[in-house]
Design a protein around this motif. Structure first.
Motif, PDB file in Angstrom:
ATOM      1  N   GLY A   1       6.984   2.076  15.294  1.00  0.00           N
ATOM      2  CA  GLY A   1       5.601   1.737  15.624  1.00  0.00           C
ATOM      3  C   GLY A   1       4.817   1.311  14.397  1.00  0.00           C
ATOM      4  O   GLY A   1       4.035   0.360  14.437  1.00  0.00           O
ATOM      5  N   ILE A   2       5.034   2.006  13.286  1.00  0.00           N
ATOM      6  CA  ILE A   2       4.365   1.643  12.033  1.00  0.00           C
ATOM      7  C   ILE A   2       4.771   0.237  11.608  1.00  0.00           C
ATOM      8  O   ILE A   2       3.925  -0.560  11.186  1.00  0.00           O
ATOM      9  N   LEU A   3       6.054  -0.077  11.729  1.00  0.00           N
ATOM     10  CA  LEU A   3       6.513  -1.435  11.398  1.00  0.00           C
ATOM     11  C   LEU A   3       5.845  -2.466  12.297  1.00  0.00           C
ATOM     12  O   LEU A   3       5.411  -3.523  11.821  1.00  0.00           O
ATOM     13  N   ASN A   4       5.748  -2.164  13.586  1.00  0.00           N
ATOM     14  CA  ASN A   4       5.099  -3.094  14.520  1.00  0.00           C
ATOM     15  C   ASN A   4       3.619  -3.262  14.205  1.00  0.00           C
ATOM     16  O   ASN A   4       3.087  -4.376  14.254  1.00  0.00           O
ATOM     17  N   ILE A   5       2.947  -2.168  13.883  1.00  0.00           N
ATOM     18  CA  ILE A   5       1.523  -2.242  13.525  1.00  0.00           C
ATOM     19  C   ILE A   5       1.362  -3.079  12.257  1.00  0.00           C
ATOM     20  O   ILE A   5       0.499  -3.953  12.182  1.00  0.00           O
ATOM     21  N   SER A   6       2.202  -2.809  11.258  1.00  0.00           N
ATOM     22  CA  SER A   6       2.137  -3.546  10.005  1.00  0.00           C
ATOM     23  C   SER A   6       2.354  -5.035  10.224  1.00  0.00           C
ATOM     24  O   SER A   6       1.627  -5.868   9.668  1.00  0.00           O
ATOM     25  N   ASN A   7       3.359  -5.357  11.025  1.00  0.00           N
ATOM     26  CA  ASN A   7       3.632  -6.772  11.308  1.00  0.00           C
ATOM     27  C   ASN A   7       2.477  -7.423  12.064  1.00  0.00           C
ATOM     28  O   ASN A   7       2.114  -8.563  11.777  1.00  0.00           O
TER      29      ASN A   7
ATOM     30  N   ALA B   1       0.807  -1.219   0.000  1.00  0.00           N
ATOM     31  CA  ALA B   1       0.000   0.000   0.000  1.00  0.00           C
ATOM     32  C   ALA B   1       0.842   1.273   0.000  1.00  0.00           C
ATOM     33  O   ALA B   1       0.304   2.362   0.043  1.00  0.00           O
ATOM     34  N   ASN B   2       2.163   1.130  -0.036  1.00  0.00           N
ATOM     35  CA  ASN B   2       3.073   2.282  -0.096  1.00  0.00           C
ATOM     36  C   ASN B   2       2.819   3.304   1.006  1.00  0.00           C
ATOM     37  O   ASN B   2       2.905   4.502   0.795  1.00  0.00           O
ATOM     38  N   GLY B   3       2.479   2.823   2.179  1.00  0.00           N
ATOM     39  CA  GLY B   3       2.304   3.723   3.305  1.00  0.00           C
ATOM     40  C   GLY B   3       1.000   4.484   3.320  1.00  0.00           C
ATOM     41  O   GLY B   3       0.769   5.305   4.195  1.00  0.00           O
ATOM     42  N   LYS B   4       0.124   4.268   2.354  1.00  0.00           N
ATOM     43  CA  LYS B   4      -1.135   5.014   2.284  1.00  0.00           C
ATOM     44  C   LYS B   4      -2.078   4.680   3.427  1.00  0.00           C
ATOM     45  O   LYS B   4      -3.031   5.398   3.682  1.00  0.00           O
ATOM     46  N   LEU B   5      -1.822   3.590   4.104  1.00  0.00           N
ATOM     47  CA  LEU B   5      -2.664   3.219   5.250  1.00  0.00           C
ATOM     48  C   LEU B   5      -2.350   4.055   6.480  1.00  0.00           C
ATOM     49  O   LEU B   5      -3.144   4.111   7.402  1.00  0.00           O
ATOM     50  N   PHE B   6      -1.204   4.702   6.488  1.00  0.00           N
ATOM     51  CA  PHE B   6      -0.743   5.392   7.684  1.00  0.00           C
ATOM     52  C   PHE B   6      -0.614   6.887   7.449  1.00  0.00           C
ATOM     53  O   PHE B   6      -0.011   7.323   6.469  1.00  0.00           O
ATOM     54  N   GLU B   7      -1.183   7.646   8.347  1.00  0.00           N
ATOM     55  CA  GLU B   7      -0.997   9.092   8.335  1.00  0.00           C
ATOM     56  C   GLU B   7      -0.139   9.447   9.535  1.00  0.00           C
ATOM     57  O   GLU B   7      -0.505   9.184  10.675  1.00  0.00           O
ATOM     58  N   ARG B   8       1.003  10.008   9.253  1.00  0.00           N
ATOM     59  CA  ARG B   8       1.940  10.405  10.303  1.00  0.00           C
ATOM     60  C   ARG B   8       1.578  11.815  10.742  1.00  0.00           C
ATOM     61  O   ARG B   8       1.414  12.699   9.913  1.00  0.00           O
ATOM     62  N   ARG B   9       1.492  12.014  12.065  1.00  0.00           N
ATOM     63  CA  ARG B   9       1.072  13.312  12.586  1.00  0.00           C
ATOM     64  C   ARG B   9       1.957  13.726  13.754  1.00  0.00           C
ATOM     65  O   ARG B   9       2.619  12.903  14.367  1.00  0.00           O
ATOM     66  N   THR B  10       1.911  14.998  14.059  1.00  0.00           N
ATOM     67  CA  THR B  10       2.589  15.549  15.220  1.00  0.00           C
ATOM     68  C   THR B  10       1.556  16.358  15.996  1.00  0.00           C
ATOM     69  O   THR B  10       0.827  17.159  15.408  1.00  0.00           O
ATOM     70  N   ASN B  11       1.498  16.158  17.331  1.00  0.00           N
ATOM     71  CA  ASN B  11       0.539  16.928  18.112  1.00  0.00           C
ATOM     72  C   ASN B  11       1.150  18.270  18.524  1.00  0.00           C
ATOM     73  O   ASN B  11       2.290  18.584  18.195  1.00  0.00           O
TER      74      ASN B  11
END
Length: 104
Positions: free
Chosen positions: A91-97, A49-59
Motif C-alpha cells: 500500500g505504501i508503494l502504491n501511495i508513493s507511486n 524521504a527515507n520513509g519519514k512520510l509514512f507512519e506504520r501502525r497497527t490497530n
C-alpha cells in the motif's frame, strides 16, 4: 489518481485512488482546495524521504494501516486497513507511486 471532494461540512478532502479505483488513502479535512494543493506540493518535494512520510501502525484488532505525514510531521491522511504487514508495505508503494514520491 487524486480526487478532491467538498464535504457536507464545507471542508475539503483529497482521496487517493489506485488505477483500478481502490481507495488508498483519505486525507484529513482542509479549509480550502488551495491548502490541499499546497500540502500535496510540499509532499512531492520530499524526494528520498527515507520513509519519514509514512507512519506504520497497527490497530487494536491487529490490522495494519499507514498514516501520511507532511514535511512538518503532521498527519494529513490515513489508509484503509490491511490484514498483513506485506499488504501495508505494498500500500505504501502504491501511495508513493500515486503521489509520485520516491521515499526510498
Amino acid at each position: 489518481m487524486i480526487k478532491i471532494d467538498k464535504k457536507e461540512d464545507g471542508f475539503y478532502q483529497f482521496i487517493l485512488k489506485s488505477d483500478n479505483g481502490n481507495t488508498l488513502l483519505k486525507s484529513v479535512s482542509f479549509n480550502t482546495e488551495n491548502e490541499i494543493d499546497s500540502t500535496l506540493k510540499d509532499i512531492k518535494t520530499l524526494k528520498n524521504a527515507n520513509g519519514k512520510l509514512f507512519e506504520r501502525r497497527t490497530n487494536t484488532d491487529g490490522k495494519f494501516l499507514v498514516e501520511l505525514k507532511n514535511s512538518k510531521g503532521k498527519i494529513i491522511g490515513s489508509s484503509g486497513l490491511y490484514s498483513s504487514e506485506a499488504g501495508m508495505e505494498n500500500g505504501i508503494l502504491n501511495i508513493s507511486n500515486s503521489l509520485d514520491i520516491d521515499f526510498k
